[in-house]
Design an enzyme around this catalytic site. Structure first.
Site, PDB file in Angstrom:
ATOM      1  N   HIS A 139      49.164  28.594  -5.889  1.00 39.21           N
ATOM      2  CA  HIS A 139      49.846  26.874  -6.389  1.00 39.21           C
ATOM      3  C   HIS A 139      48.529  26.271  -6.466  1.00 39.21           C
ATOM      4  O   HIS A 139      47.836  25.424  -6.572  1.00 39.21           O
ATOM      5  CB  HIS A 139      49.080  26.435  -4.218  1.00 39.21           C
ATOM      6  CG  HIS A 139      50.768  26.334  -4.008  1.00 39.21           C
ATOM      7  ND1 HIS A 139      52.113  26.466  -4.444  1.00 39.21           N
ATOM      8  CD2 HIS A 139      51.241  26.881  -2.810  1.00 39.21           C
ATOM      9  CE1 HIS A 139      53.164  26.788  -3.615  1.00 39.21           C
ATOM     10  NE2 HIS A 139      52.266  27.369  -2.955  1.00 39.21           N
ATOM     11  N   ASP A 175      57.405  33.856  -4.097  1.00 43.99           N
ATOM     12  CA  ASP A 175      57.015  33.169  -3.089  1.00 43.99           C
ATOM     13  C   ASP A 175      57.941  31.713  -2.733  1.00 43.99           C
ATOM     14  O   ASP A 175      58.667  31.334  -3.834  1.00 43.99           O
ATOM     15  CB  ASP A 175      56.053  32.896  -3.635  1.00 43.99           C
ATOM     16  CG  ASP A 175      55.712  31.758  -2.093  1.00 43.99           C
ATOM     17  OD1 ASP A 175      55.988  30.784  -1.959  1.00 43.99           O
ATOM     18  OD2 ASP A 175      54.400  32.259  -1.285  1.00 43.99           O
ATOM     19  N   HIS A 177      58.242  28.995  -2.037  1.00 51.42           N
ATOM     20  CA  HIS A 177      57.119  27.673  -3.257  1.00 51.42           C
ATOM     21  C   HIS A 177      57.022  27.730  -4.199  1.00 51.42           C
ATOM     22  O   HIS A 177      56.548  29.048  -5.043  1.00 51.42           O
ATOM     23  CB  HIS A 177      56.387  27.011  -2.207  1.00 51.42           C
ATOM     24  CG  HIS A 177      56.149  26.585  -0.900  1.00 51.42           C
ATOM     25  ND1 HIS A 177      56.022  28.474  -0.062  1.00 51.42           N
ATOM     26  CD2 HIS A 177      56.905  25.858   0.005  1.00 51.42           C
ATOM     27  CE1 HIS A 177      56.370  27.991   1.690  1.00 51.42           C
ATOM     28  NE2 HIS A 177      56.907  26.553   1.200  1.00 51.42           N
ATOM     29  N   ASP A 267      58.023  34.328   2.284  1.00 52.54           N
ATOM     30  CA  ASP A 267      58.427  32.791   2.825  1.00 52.54           C
ATOM     31  C   ASP A 267      60.068  32.509   2.534  1.00 52.54           C
ATOM     32  O   ASP A 267      60.019  31.582   3.073  1.00 52.54           O
ATOM     33  CB  ASP A 267      57.233  31.963   2.963  1.00 52.54           C
ATOM     34  CG  ASP A 267      56.600  31.390   1.463  1.00 52.54           C
ATOM     35  OD1 ASP A 267      57.224  32.906   0.596  1.00 52.54           O
ATOM     36  OD2 ASP A 267      56.011  31.412   0.945  1.00 52.54           O
TER      37      ASP A 267
END
Length: 365
Positions: A139, A175, A177, A267
């Site tokens: 991110h 991931d 996200h 995740d």
């Protein structure tokens, strides 16, 4: 043999107590740890060292990145702002992203350990390496922290490969996200093809203005070289494997990368507090195997994996183990937790749309 790079100094990044990932609740007497805490990584290294797979792994250390190395993908003023904030006692960079007064060295070590993993592969010491680091990095944008991340490890590895002679680098991010930071770094470039499969969460504020939707395909010279696959919640094993088979593989066949970077998060697992995408150990094992096949087909077996999310400390560690079992073709460790069914409503349309972009990828000029 796969080389795992790990430096215990990354555990010193202190995220303290929290209400999951936000500031602690004054109503809870027994304060809880921030979800991006050191336990998740210490559990991973414990499992990798104790499991039978350890005989197929070699373990190596890490180091601090230099400022010049960070500047290969990050803005100099931003890097300095992180250092100054740490020296001033730390601060919340976003509502979920905490920098403590002890964080500066661990952040440098995480970035440097990722670069050590890159150098292990680029030097030929090992064809595959994995950087077991925290906090995650995907991110982190050129000049902005987000989602626990300060420096973009996958981006640093990709740029290191290019600076070492690679012509085309492919980043595959599973991931749960959106890898918005990695997208930001390479959005207008064709020398890095970025593919992110993630939950369909959209933008989440000023620190994460990117949506991760299908229309974010790159710009200028990078048009068509950023592929997002926003998946319905609970998509599960089948969805992630379809992304690889119907999007990643066709794109790689057209792009012909000579280096592969894997942004590896757990995740998306069935038991993760930040994901719940129902991916099981069996799913992660198949992802790992497919990445091995992809690397063998296009990069002479070379790739670097970097640790991203994974916030159920126990199950995330087993999911990483399963991923590396898939990479190495090792016997499967039994899944210690129950299975949750896949949810595939709305999946066909998003896969078909992303697949059409993958089939349109070409060698950059």
């Amino acid at each position: 043999m796969l080389t795992v790079h790990y430096d215990e100094r990354v555990l010193d990044h202190d995220t303290g107590t929290a209400l999951h990932e936000a500031a602690p609740s004054p109503w809870i007497t027994a304060a809880l740890p921030h979800t991006e805490g050191p336990q998740r990584i210490s559990a991973m290294i414990d499992v990798l060292r104790a499991a039978p797979l350890a005989s197929q792994l070699s373990f190596a250390g890490g180091r601090e990145a230099t400022i010049a190395e960070l500047e290969t993908v990050h803005n100099a003023a931003y890097i300095e702002s992180v250092r100054v904030a740490a020296e001033a006692g730390g601060e919340w960079f976003t509502a979920t992203t905490l920098l403590s007064e002890r964080s500066w060295q661990p952040l440098l070590v995480a970035a440097g350990t990722a670069l050590e993993a890159a150098d292990t592969v680029l030097s030929g010491r090992s064809s595959t390496a994995y950087a077991l680091v925290r906090p995650p990095g995907h991110h982190a944008q050129r000049a902005m922290a987000d989602g626990y991340c300060f420096f973009n490890h996958a981006g640093l590895v990709a740029q290191r490969a290019l600076d070492s002679g690679a012509k085309r680098v492919m980043i595959v991010d599973w991931d749960v996200h959106h890898g918005n930071g990695t997208q930001d770094l390479f959005y207008d470039r064709s020398d890095v093809l970025t593919i992110s499969a993630h939950m369909n969460h959209g933008a989440w504020g000023p620190s994460h203005p990117q949506t991760g939707y299908r229309d974010e395909m790159g710009a200028g010279a990078g048009a068509g070289y950023n592929i997002n696959v926003p998946l319905p919640l609970g998509a599960g094993d089948a969805a992630y494997l379809r992304v690889i088979d119907e999007v990643v593989v066709p794109a790689a066949e057209r792009y012909r990368p000579d280096f592969l970077v894997l942004a590896s998060g757990q995740d998306a697992s069935a038991f993760d507090p930040n994901g719940r995408h129902n991916v099981t150990m069996a799913g992660f094992r198949k992802i790992g195997h497919r990445m091995r096949v992809l690397a063998d087909a296009h990069t002479d077996g070379r790739f670097v994996g970097v640790q991203e999310g994974g916030y159920n400390p126990a199950y995330a560690a087993y999911c990483l183990l399963a991923t590396l079992e898939g990479v190495l073709g090792a016997p499967a460790t039994p899944d210690p937790l129950a299975y949750v069914p896949d949810q595939t409503t709305g999946l066909d349309e998003v896969i078909a749309d992303a697949s059409a972009q993958a089939l349109a990828v070409s060698l950059p000029a």
